[in-house]
Design a protein around this motif. Structure first.
Motif, PDB file in Angstrom:
ATOM      1  N   ILE A   1       2.670  19.574   7.133  1.00 45.74           N
ATOM      2  CA  ILE A   1       2.364  18.191   7.673  1.00 45.74           C
ATOM      3  C   ILE A   1       1.065  17.637   7.316  1.00 45.74           C
ATOM      4  N   TYR A   2       0.812  16.578   6.630  1.00 49.09           N
ATOM      5  CA  TYR A   2      -0.291  15.914   6.286  1.00 49.09           C
ATOM      6  C   TYR A   2      -0.486  14.824   7.185  1.00 49.09           C
ATOM      7  N   ILE A   3      -1.550  14.290   7.790  1.00 46.90           N
ATOM      8  CA  ILE A   3      -1.768  13.020   8.556  1.00 46.90           C
ATOM      9  C   ILE A   3      -2.589  12.386   7.806  1.00 46.90           C
ATOM     10  N   PHE A   4      -2.192  11.047   7.541  1.00 51.62           N
ATOM     11  CA  PHE A   4      -3.045   9.913   6.854  1.00 51.62           C
ATOM     12  C   PHE A   4      -2.838   8.766   7.551  1.00 51.62           C
ATOM     13  N   SER A   5      -4.088   7.891   7.448  1.00 52.93           N
ATOM     14  CA  SER A   5      -3.755   6.515   7.825  1.00 52.93           C
ATOM     15  C   SER A   5      -3.413   5.559   6.590  1.00 52.93           C
ATOM     16  N   GLN A   6      -3.699   6.100   5.622  1.00 47.32           N
ATOM     17  CA  GLN A   6      -3.622   5.534   4.033  1.00 47.32           C
ATOM     18  C   GLN A   6      -3.203   6.674   3.220  1.00 47.32           C
ATOM     19  N   PRO A   7      -1.884   7.011   3.242  1.00 44.17           N
ATOM     20  CA  PRO A   7      -1.257   7.915   2.370  1.00 44.17           C
ATOM     21  C   PRO A   7      -1.405   7.763   0.879  1.00 44.17           C
ATOM     22  N   PRO A   8      -1.531   8.732   0.063  1.00 42.38           N
ATOM     23  CA  PRO A   8      -1.373   8.642  -1.424  1.00 42.38           C
ATOM     24  C   PRO A   8      -0.308   7.866  -1.806  1.00 42.38           C
ATOM     25  N   VAL A   9      -0.240   7.164  -2.831  1.00 40.51           N
ATOM     26  CA  VAL A   9       1.060   6.748  -3.294  1.00 40.51           C
ATOM     27  C   VAL A   9       1.575   7.465  -4.459  1.00 40.51           C
ATOM     28  N   ASP A  10       2.835   8.022  -3.921  1.00 39.57           N
ATOM     29  CA  ASP A  10       3.622   8.956  -4.669  1.00 39.57           C
ATOM     30  C   ASP A  10       5.015   9.425  -4.330  1.00 39.57           C
ATOM     31  N   ASP A  11       5.760   9.220  -5.360  1.00 41.60           N
ATOM     32  CA  ASP A  11       7.232   8.910  -4.876  1.00 41.60           C
ATOM     33  C   ASP A  11       8.017  10.408  -4.578  1.00 41.60           C
ATOM     34  N   SER A  12       6.888  11.615  -4.777  1.00 41.84           N
ATOM     35  CA  SER A  12       7.327  12.635  -4.423  1.00 41.84           C
ATOM     36  C   SER A  12       7.115  13.058  -2.853  1.00 41.84           C
ATOM     37  N   LEU A  13       6.413  12.174  -2.105  1.00 41.12           N
ATOM     38  CA  LEU A  13       6.033  12.191  -0.671  1.00 41.12           C
ATOM     39  C   LEU A  13       7.180  11.543   0.268  1.00 41.12           C
ATOM     40  N   GLN A  14       7.149  11.987   1.477  1.00 38.55           N
ATOM     41  CA  GLN A  14       8.004  11.185   2.477  1.00 38.55           C
ATOM     42  C   GLN A  14       6.937  10.958   3.525  1.00 38.55           C
ATOM     43  N   CYS A  15       6.587   9.598   3.752  1.00 41.38           N
ATOM     44  CA  CYS A  15       5.618   9.112   4.667  1.00 41.38           C
ATOM     45  C   CYS A  15       6.358   8.464   5.981  1.00 41.38           C
ATOM     46  N   THR A  16       5.972   9.204   7.238  1.00 41.31           N
ATOM     47  CA  THR A  16       6.737   8.471   8.034  1.00 41.31           C
ATOM     48  C   THR A  16       5.719   8.004   9.354  1.00 41.31           C
ATOM     49  N   PRO A  17       5.499   6.665   9.572  1.00 46.57           N
ATOM     50  CA  PRO A  17       4.662   6.113  10.568  1.00 46.57           C
ATOM     51  C   PRO A  17       5.033   6.514  12.028  1.00 46.57           C
ATOM     52  N   PHE A  18       3.835   6.749  12.916  1.00 49.20           N
ATOM     53  CA  PHE A  18       4.268   7.408  14.290  1.00 49.20           C
ATOM     54  C   PHE A  18       3.464   7.018  15.085  1.00 49.20           C
ATOM     55  N   MET A  19       2.148   6.277  14.871  1.00 50.47           N
ATOM     56  CA  MET A  19       1.474   5.748  15.975  1.00 50.47           C
ATOM     57  C   MET A  19       0.474   4.456  15.149  1.00 50.47           C
ATOM     58  N   GLN A  20       0.200   3.564  15.798  1.00 46.04           N
ATOM     59  CA  GLN A  20      -0.750   2.369  15.411  1.00 46.04           C
ATOM     60  C   GLN A  20      -2.069   2.924  15.315  1.00 46.04           C
ATOM     61  N   ASN A  21      -2.694   2.563  14.360  1.00 45.35           N
ATOM     62  CA  ASN A  21      -4.161   2.751  14.113  1.00 45.35           C
ATOM     63  C   ASN A  21      -4.681   1.524  13.943  1.00 45.35           C
ATOM     64  N   LYS A  22      -5.745   1.030  15.162  1.00 41.18           N
ATOM     65  CA  LYS A  22      -6.246  -0.034  15.379  1.00 41.18           C
ATOM     66  C   LYS A  22      -7.807  -0.368  14.967  1.00 41.18           C
ATOM     67  N   LEU A  23      -8.204  -1.107  14.073  1.00 44.34           N
ATOM     68  CA  LEU A  23      -9.852  -0.829  13.497  1.00 44.34           C
ATOM     69  C   LEU A  23     -10.249  -2.166  14.377  1.00 44.34           C
ATOM     70  N   VAL A  24     -11.411  -1.746  14.692  1.00 45.03           N
ATOM     71  CA  VAL A  24     -12.318  -2.966  15.644  1.00 45.03           C
ATOM     72  C   VAL A  24     -13.648  -3.022  15.159  1.00 45.03           C
ATOM     73  N   VAL A  25     -14.164  -4.234  15.145  1.00 39.07           N
ATOM     74  CA  VAL A  25     -15.755  -4.478  14.996  1.00 39.07           C
ATOM     75  C   VAL A  25     -16.381  -4.126  15.974  1.00 39.07           C
ATOM     76  N   ILE A  26     -17.494  -3.461  15.705  1.00 34.28           N
ATOM     77  CA  ILE A  26     -18.255  -3.107  16.869  1.00 34.28           C
ATOM     78  C   ILE A  26     -19.836  -3.564  16.351  1.00 34.28           C
ATOM     79  N   ALA A  27     -20.643  -3.747  17.621  1.00 34.45           N
ATOM     80  CA  ALA A  27     -22.061  -3.949  17.416  1.00 34.45           C
ATOM     81  C   ALA A  27     -22.983  -3.230  18.661  1.00 34.45           C
ATOM     82  N   PRO A  28     -24.378  -3.417  18.139  1.00 30.41           N
ATOM     83  CA  PRO A  28     -25.020  -2.835  19.477  1.00 30.41           C
ATOM     84  C   PRO A  28     -24.899  -3.375  20.785  1.00 30.41           C
ATOM     85  N   LYS A  29     -24.995  -2.898  22.035  1.00 25.89           N
ATOM     86  CA  LYS A  29     -24.817  -3.569  23.345  1.00 25.89           C
ATOM     87  C   LYS A  29     -25.668  -4.806  23.282  1.00 25.89           C
TER      88      LYS A  29
END
Length: 292
Positions: A145-173
């Motif tokens: 099993i391989y874990i990606f947030s952006q899997p390669p595009v390939d018809d030979s692969l089975q890709c199953t989403p299982f958890m949200q990955n949220k990207l946020v913008v951060i700055a110095p305090k």
């Protein structure tokens, strides 16, 4: 042609997977001369070189690639047979090989820990690497099993989403620039970004391309932890996964309120369609899908 034995294939696979004869001898608890002898025997049986030396590293020849694929199929079938027999006997055993991109190293251990407690006899092999490394392992079919947030595009692969990955913008305090704004407004500031090959960078780039946003002279840093520290030090702004921030001190950064953020994609469990998945891998795959 002499016979290619199970042991020869096992030693050869270990040399490829570990990258050297020395590392393979350690992994197999064999002496280095013994491993070298086994490789010499297999090369003799095949009748063609299996490796070439490239800048001091072993690189598979075309014949070596063919033998490695055979080794994976034979040893994989043997491992699955052992697991199935043990399962029929009521004993859960087997090897589970998981390979994850670097950001997912924060995501998988909390799922893996209870799984290992429930299945103590399963031997787990856990590999962490950058996107390019994990894609290379995927292309060589080295793991279950391989874990990606952006899997390669390939018809030979089975890709199953299982958890949200949220990207946020951060700055110095102490950042006193715009807040409650869009990313275009912030693009005038220096951004600290992952390398182009990373899944996080790909998600950010897709968003910027769709919205006509270009960062002004960004700094490339090849580590989420280094990016967080750089933001804390006041070097610039960044876009990181909430999973990264959750595992590290955040007293030196703040999350900005930016339109369209957090960007949401999903962690995905990737398997190779033609590779018969082991009972251990099936069990862990179910555990991923049961994550709340």
């Amino acid at each position: 042609m002499q016979s290619v034995t199970f042991r020869l294939l096992e030693v050869f696979q270990s040399i490829v997977d570990n990258g050297s004869i020395t590392a393979a001898s350690t992994a197999l608890s064999l002496s280095q001369p013994t491993v070298s002898l086994q490789l010499k025997k297999l090369t003799s049986v095949v009748g063609m070189p299996l490796f070439v030396q490239t800048y001091g590293q072993l690189t598979l020849t075309e014949a070596g690639e063919a033998v490695y694929q055979c080794a994976q199929e034979v040893l994989g079938s043997h491992s699955r047979l052992e697991s199935q027999i043990q399962a029929l006997q009521g004993v859960e055993v087997g090897i589970l090989k998981i390979a994850v991109v670097t950001t997912a190293k924060y995501v998988i251990p909390p799922i893996l820990s209870p799984f290992c407690q429930q299945h103590p006899n399963i031997d787990v092999r856990f590999t962490v690497g950058n996107r390019a490394t994990i894609i290379d392992r995927l292309q060589h079919n080295q793991d279950d099993i391989y874990i990606f947030s952006q899997p390669p595009v390939d018809d030979s692969l089975q890709c199953t989403p299982f958890m949200q990955n949220k990207l946020v913008v951060i700055a110095p305090k102490d950042f006193d620039g715009p807040d409650n704004c869009n990313l275009q407004t912030l693009s005038q500031y220096k951004f600290l970004l992952r390398e182009f090959g990373s899944g996080t960078r790909r998600a950010i780039q897709e968003y910027c391309d769709d919205n006509g946003i270009t960062f002004n002279n960004p700094m490339i840093i090849e580590s989420n932890e280094a990016i967080r520290l750089a933001v804390t030090s006041g070097l610039g702004l960044a876009i990181l996964s909430e999973h990264t921030l959750a595992q590290t001190p955040t007293d030196g950064v703040k999350i900005l309120n930016v339109t369209d953020f957090p960007l949401v994609n999903h962690w995905q469990a990737v398997t190779v369609k033609h590779r018969q998945i082991s009972l251990a891998a099936q069990a862990f795959h179910r555990a991923l899908l049961n994550v709340e």
